[in-house]
Design a protein around this motif. Structure first.
Motif, PDB file in Angstrom:
ATOM      1  N   THR A  88       9.817  60.077 -57.742  1.00  0.00           N
ATOM      2  CA  THR A  88      10.712  59.330 -58.328  1.00  0.00           C
ATOM      3  C   THR A  88      10.161  59.133 -59.783  1.00  0.00           C
ATOM      4  O   THR A  88       9.026  58.687 -59.987  1.00  0.00           O
ATOM      5  CB  THR A  88      11.229  57.864 -58.002  1.00  0.00           C
ATOM      6  N   TYR A 145      13.165  49.640 -58.475  1.00  0.00           N
ATOM      7  CA  TYR A 145      12.973  49.313 -57.161  1.00  0.00           C
ATOM      8  C   TYR A 145      12.584  48.015 -56.965  1.00  0.00           C
ATOM      9  O   TYR A 145      11.420  47.629 -57.677  1.00  0.00           O
ATOM     10  CB  TYR A 145      12.182  50.449 -56.378  1.00  0.00           C
ATOM     11  N   SER A 159      18.142  53.607 -56.586  1.00  0.00           N
ATOM     12  CA  SER A 159      17.797  54.609 -57.449  1.00  0.00           C
ATOM     13  C   SER A 159      18.646  54.692 -58.797  1.00  0.00           C
ATOM     14  O   SER A 159      18.517  55.643 -59.538  1.00  0.00           O
ATOM     15  CB  SER A 159      17.436  55.873 -56.801  1.00  0.00           C
TER      16      SER A 159
END
Length: 280
Positions: A127, A135, A221
């Motif tokens: 990511t 997150y 996300s």
């Protein structure tokens, strides 16, 4: 772009797999560690269960969402009016499981859950930092202590020709959870909708695993990992006379995990279950 088939044992597997998830919402793994003979045994034994009257003794609990969901109460996909043509059983380690099916089901649950945790670690590792900072906690921590990860044993019954107009085995939908792991079914029919709007067949060679992003990971996300629509088509010809069995594991975070400013995992799950018509 087509869904990539990635060799789990390849040195660049994690990078190629997460690239496929980012670009298509789906990835397919071969040479993974889940034994095919276990999957096939589960398919055969649960098909016998679905063909018996024993299942009626495990009618689903609206409070716990475990047990058997009949074709009469199966899900209605968001935006559709007809129920999917399917029945299924929800397996949780803490829930009700037919005794003769318990050992294999829990063995598969444990192995698939361990692999899903590893794959979620891959997703976390690849990511981009500007996305990862959103997150609320590391992805791999979100599932620690979760009691909501679900193994669903699905049976799509043979078609009779008497189905309501417009009814399909599984109408186009996204999954609710973080990641879904799905071994190839005993019959084809799964399709994924690409970013170009075209439906594509998902590779379904026995021994492969299809993995897709769920809505909760898309939420967490900020859309970097897209929850792609997928569907199961009604078969024709001789295939229409056969049952289709599949075995998705839905990897869920703990209820208290904050996905975004809008939702915790629990509030998101409750909202979606109400939309599906299986929770009041």
């Amino acid at each position: 772009m087509d869904v990539q088939v990635v060799d789990y044992r390849a040195p660049d597997a994690a990078e190629r797999f997460t690239q496929s998830l980012h670009q298509t919402g789906f990835g397919v793994l071969k040479n993974h560690p889940i034994p095919q003979e276990l999957v096939e045994r589960i398919y055969a034994r649960w098909l016998d269960f679905f063909n018996s009257e024993e299942k009626t003794g495990y009618a689903f609990s609206k409070e716990k969402q475990d047990g058997w969901f009949s074709t009469a109460i199966s899900e209605t996909a968001k935006g559709f009016t007809q129920k999917d043509i399917k029945e299924y059983f929800h397996v949780y380690p803490w829930g009700r499981i037919p005794p003769q099916l318990r050992d294999d089901a829990l063995n598969y649950y444990a192995q698939a859950n361990a692999l899903a945790e590893e794959l979620l670690g891959w997703v976390e590792r690849f990511t981009p930092p500007e996305i990862a900072r959103h997150y609320s906690e590391p992805l791999s921590q979100m599932i620690k202590g979760s009691s909501q990860t679900l193994l669903r044993v699905l049976r799509y019954p043979p078609l009779t020709g008497q189905e309501p107009p417009g009814a399909v085995r599984a109408a186009a939908h996204g999954d609710i959870n973080l990641l879904t792991i799905l071994p190839a079914a005993n019959e084809p029919g799964l399709q994924v909708k690409g970013t170009d709007g075209q439906w594509r067949d998902v590779p379904c060679d026995f021994g492969t695993l299809a993995i897709n992003i769920g809505d909760m990971l898309e939420e967490a996300s900020r859309g970097y990992y897209p929850s792609t629509l997928h569907q199961v088509l009604n078969p024709t010809g001789e295939s229409a006379k056969r049952s289709r069995v599949s075995l998705p594991l839905f990897l869920h975070p703990r209820d208290d995990v904050v996905l975004s400013e809008r939702h915790t995992a629990r509030s998101y799950l409750d909202e979606r279950l109400r939309e599906l018509g299986v929770k009041s």
